[in-house]
Design an enzyme around this catalytic site. Structure first.
Site, PDB file in Angstrom:
ATOM      1  CG  HIS A   1      -1.913   0.964   1.408  1.00 52.68           C
ATOM      2  ND1 HIS A   1      -1.664   2.275   1.767  1.00 52.68           N
ATOM      3  CD2 HIS A   1      -3.246   0.878   1.259  1.00 52.68           C
ATOM      4  CE1 HIS A   1      -2.802   2.931   1.826  1.00 52.68           C
ATOM      5  NE2 HIS A   1      -3.785   2.117   1.522  1.00 52.68           N
TER       6      HIS A   1
ATOM      7  CG  ASP B   1       0.573  -2.404   6.273  1.00 49.97           C
ATOM      8  OD1 ASP B   1      -0.393  -2.546   7.052  1.00 49.97           O
ATOM      9  OD2 ASP B   1       0.512  -1.714   5.235  1.00 49.97           O
TER      10      ASP B   1
ATOM     11  CD  GLN C   1      -6.861  -4.500   4.386  1.00 44.12           C
ATOM     12  OE1 GLN C   1      -7.813  -5.160   4.803  1.00 44.12           O
ATOM     13  NE2 GLN C   1      -6.976  -3.231   4.075  1.00 44.12           N
TER      14      GLN C   1
ATOM     15  CE  LYS D   1      -7.198  -0.119   6.405  1.00 42.76           C
ATOM     16  NZ  LYS D   1      -7.999   0.178   5.224  1.00 42.76           N
TER      17      LYS D   1
ATOM     18  CB  CYS E   1      -3.550   3.237  -1.565  1.00 40.50           C
ATOM     19  SG  CYS E   1      -4.705   4.553  -1.242  1.00 40.50           S
TER      20      CYS E   1
END
Ligand code: PLP
Length: 414
Positions: free
Chosen positions: A130, A208, A211, A234, A372
């Protein structure tokens, strides 16, 4: 938190849905089918009540007050820190830093840890990152002259080329920063293995987890991650807050990211000393209202069970993907085994935007564009894709309505 509609044998999705008021909405007279969970998940009423409770009963600035409600607010925010620590199995709450979200967490590391790097030091990213995990490192490159190297996609256009990764590692590699789950392909990267290789080369690893956090159990100790970052919005939580987990040894060596109140021990015009972890990295008044409510979101997710959410979403993913492939000209991007419940696709050469607009007219919310992840789009040879992604409250009936809609619009688009 106890959820009556959840027991060992029951996943009562209709009852779960009733916790999410927005799912009762209609769009163009059709029931909303929300398939944009990768961008943000919806919020259960329990979390909204927690926010309201903070405003109605406990709103006072944290940390500085001797009075009762200031202490209550402080305790509630700090309880969330402990709840986050347990969620990710971090060794200590000192290592749990509150930020505005994934983006700010990565900027903090790139800026602060990055300031310890020298010209020519190398940072390895991947082709499926991203922009939040690309641009902060480019800013560092502009400042410090570091070198960015990129792990390419493998031939399957879904997973990372790990042999290429091993070849990119060098004594100059200082940071490996990689997404746990791709927000476009759904690929779950083998981050434990990637981290182990980084450590062998003497580098630190940032994951990261934007997700991953709502779709799988995350254990930073098991992963041996040096930094792990994610956003509350999220994971069925409030907007505007997020987390940076960092290994204390590294955080202690890092300079503060921002200066101001809360992050100091003492200030004079000659010299300022900084607060202990985690406060050294939390300048200014934090968003303690939303941080307190994040606790409720984590409790909610855990009451349902993150592994059960993953299994449930995976059933929806498999069913929907299989049926989508029956639609002529359907192109699905991301075919890694064990992928998360994210389906990126195009219908023939139809523009992603047109597909998204037509679906919206049928009440179906999907995301279109580059997500993104422009470097990934380039690697896939497309300008953008349509993305449908599932959350804990989506149903097989919604999947069917989505499939029916796709069949209906496909001939219009080609
Ligand atoms: N990283 C990944 C993989 C994402 O999917 C996202 C958001 O979609 C981000 C980072 C940025 O998250 P935020 O906008 O909450 O900071």
């Amino acid at each position: 938190m106890e959820l009556k509609h959840i027991s060992k044998d029951i996943y009562d999705v209709e009852a779960l849905r009733s916790d999410f008021p927005i799912l009762g909405r209609t769009i163009y007279g059709k029931p909303l089918i929300y398939l944009d969970n990768t961008a943000t998940t919806e919020t259960p009423r329990q979390v909204v009540y927690a926010i309201r409770d903070m405003y109605y009963n406990h709103k006072a600035n944290v940390h500085r007050g001797v009075h009762t409600i200031s202490q209550e607010a402080t305790m509630m925010m700090e309880d969330t820190r402990e709840r986050v620590r347990r969620l990710i199995n971090a060794p200590s709450t000192r290592e749990v830093i509150f930020t505005r979200g994934t983006t700010e967490s990565i900027n903090l590391v790139a800026s602060s840890y990055g300031s310890l790097l020298s010209e020519g030091d190398e940072v390895i990213l991947t082709e499926m990152e991203h922009h939040a995990n690309i641009v902060p490192w480019q800013l560092l490159r502009d400042r410090k002259g570091i070198v960015i190297k990129v792990i390419p996609l493998a031939e399957d256009r879904s997973t990372l080329d790990l042999d290429a990764y091993k070849k990119l590692l060098s004594p100059r590699t200082k940071v490996v920063s990689v997404t746990h789950v791709s927000n476009v392909l759904g690929t779950v990267n083998p981050v434990k293995e990637i981290i182990a290789e980084a450590h062998k080369a003497g580098a630190v690893a940032l994951v990261d987890g934007a997700q991953a956090i709502a779709h799988m159990d995350v254990d930073v100790r098991d992963l041996d991650a040096d930094f792990y970052v994610f956003s509350s919005h999220k994971m069925y939580g409030p907007c505007g807050v997020g987390v940076l987990y960092g290994r204390s040894r590294l955080l202690e060596a890092m300079p503060p990211y921002q200066g101001g109140g809360e992050m100091i021990s003492s200030v004079s015009f000659e010299r300022t000393t900084y607060a202990e972890l985690p406060y050294k990295f939390e300048a200014g008044t934090p968003d303690f209202v939303d941080l307190a409510a994040l606790h409720t979101a984590i409790d909610y997710m855990s009451a349902v069970g993150v592994d059960r959410i993953a299994t449930y979403e995976n059933d929806l993913l498999e069913y929907t993907t299989r049926r989508m492939m029956e639609i002529p000209k359907m192109r699905i991007f991301g075919v890694a085994p064990g992928k998360a419940a994210i389906i990126s696709f195009l219908i023939g050469n139809a523009h992603h935007y047109d597909t998204g607009l037509l679906l919206d007219k049928l009440g179906i919310a999907v995301r279109t564009g580059h997500h993104c992840a422009q470097p990934l789009m380039r690697a896939l040879g497309v300008e953008g894709v349509v993305r449908a992604s599932f959350g804990l409250y989506n149903t097989i009936g919604e999947a069917d309505a989505f499939l029916t809609a796709l069949k209906r619009i496909a001939p219009m688009l080609s």
